[in-house]
Write a protein that holds these residues in place. Sequence first.
Motif, short mmCIF file in Angstrom:
data_model
loop_
_atom_site.label_atom_id
_atom_site.label_comp_id
_atom_site.label_asym_id
_atom_site.label_seq_id
_atom_site.Cartn_x
_atom_site.Cartn_y
_atom_site.Cartn_z
N ASP A 41 2.55 -5.53 -4.23
CA ASP A 41 2.52 -4.07 -4.06
C ASP A 41 3.91 -3.50 -3.84
OD1 ASP A 41 -0.12 -3.56 -4.57
OD2 ASP A 41 -0.75 -3.71 -2.48
N LEU A 42 4.77 -4.24 -3.14
CA LEU A 42 6.15 -3.79 -2.96
C LEU A 42 6.87 -3.72 -4.31
CD1 LEU A 42 7.24 -5.74 0.23
CD2 LEU A 42 7.15 -3.26 -0.02
N ARG A 107 -0.91 0.35 -0.52
CA ARG A 107 -0.32 1.28 -1.49
C ARG A 107 -0.10 2.66 -0.89
NH1 ARG A 107 -3.68 0.89 -6.74
NH2 ARG A 107 -4.35 -1.21 -6.37
N ARG A 108 -1.09 3.13 -0.12
CA ARG A 108 -0.92 4.43 0.54
C ARG A 108 0.25 4.39 1.51
NH1 ARG A 108 -6.59 4.88 2.35
NH2 ARG A 108 -7.65 4.87 0.37
N GLY A 109 0.33 3.32 2.27
CA GLY A 109 1.44 3.19 3.22
C GLY A 109 2.78 3.10 2.53
N LEU A 110 2.85 2.32 1.45
CA LEU A 110 4.11 2.19 0.72
C LEU A 110 4.49 3.49 0.02
CD1 LEU A 110 3.67 -1.38 -0.77
CD2 LEU A 110 5.24 -0.69 1.04
N ASP A 111 3.49 4.21 -0.50
CA ASP A 111 3.78 5.52 -1.11
C ASP A 111 4.32 6.48 -0.06
OD1 ASP A 111 3.02 4.63 -3.58
OD2 ASP A 111 1.02 5.55 -3.52
N GLY A 112 3.73 6.47 1.12
CA GLY A 112 4.22 7.33 2.21
C GLY A 112 5.62 6.94 2.64
N ALA A 113 5.88 5.64 2.72
CA ALA A 113 7.22 5.18 3.11
C ALA A 113 8.25 5.56 2.04
CB ALA A 113 7.21 3.67 3.33
N ALA A 114 7.88 5.43 0.77
CA ALA A 114 8.80 5.81 -0.31
C ALA A 114 9.07 7.30 -0.28
CB ALA A 114 8.22 5.40 -1.67
N TRP A 115 8.05 8.10 -0.01
CA TRP A 115 8.24 9.55 0.08
C TRP A 115 9.18 9.88 1.23
CZ3 TRP A 115 7.03 13.25 3.80
CH2 TRP A 115 7.13 14.57 3.37
N CYS A 116 8.99 9.24 2.38
CA CYS A 116 9.86 9.49 3.54
C CYS A 116 11.30 9.07 3.25
CB CYS A 116 9.34 8.75 4.77
SG CYS A 116 7.85 9.47 5.46
N LEU A 117 11.45 7.89 2.62
CA LEU A 117 12.81 7.45 2.28
C LEU A 117 13.47 8.40 1.28
CD1 LEU A 117 12.40 3.58 2.00
CD2 LEU A 117 13.74 4.85 3.68
N GLY A 118 12.69 8.93 0.35
CA GLY A 118 13.23 9.90 -0.60
C GLY A 118 13.69 11.17 0.09
N ARG A 119 12.90 11.64 1.04
CA ARG A 119 13.28 12.84 1.80
C ARG A 119 14.54 12.59 2.61
NH1 ARG A 119 11.26 17.51 0.18
NH2 ARG A 119 9.57 18.15 1.50
N VAL A 120 14.61 11.45 3.27
CA VAL A 120 15.81 11.13 4.07
C VAL A 120 17.02 10.99 3.16
CG1 VAL A 120 16.87 9.33 5.50
CG2 VAL A 120 14.54 10.09 5.98
#
Length: 167
Positions: A41-42, A107-120
């Motif tokens: 998934d990563l 997948r939901r968690g990784l999508d959320g983490a990717a979104w947060c990293l994109g914002r940062v």
Amino acid sequence: DGIIDGIFMKKKMGRLEMDGQQLMTGSLEVLLQQGVGLFYDLLRRLRLSLPWQGLQGALDLLFWLGACGTLFFCGIVLGDGHIRLYMALCLAAGAAVYFLLWSPLARRGLDGAAWCLGRVGRLLWAPFRRVFRVLAAPFIKIFRRVQKRGKKCFPFSLPAKTYSSNM
């Protein structure tokens, strides 16, 4: 002496009993496959963000090397140097458990983490964006001039000339 004897059970005094070592090995392999599923998934999240087909293939190869390495590791370390059928079956069962139960959550968690990293990342890049545009402006201007001249050198839009072989 059925197939079950060779996979999970051993015959002991006329009845079938589960071998403790095989049960422990199978349980460890199911847990190990959970890690391989998370690794998948990563890499999946990373693959979806990559535009190049070659890098996506390289990540697929990396996953399969990891999956085959897991089976090899189980055979060497847990199976006393032998890869047995029950090991592959336990890895497949672990994959099924992961993809049915845990993968949607991961997948939901990784999508959320990717979104947060994109914002940062956007937030950290914002002060440098204007500086980059100012420094890159002369190079962009030069590149556009070269591009226009290059288009004039290769007029592909003109109709093709036909040559006859009448000599």
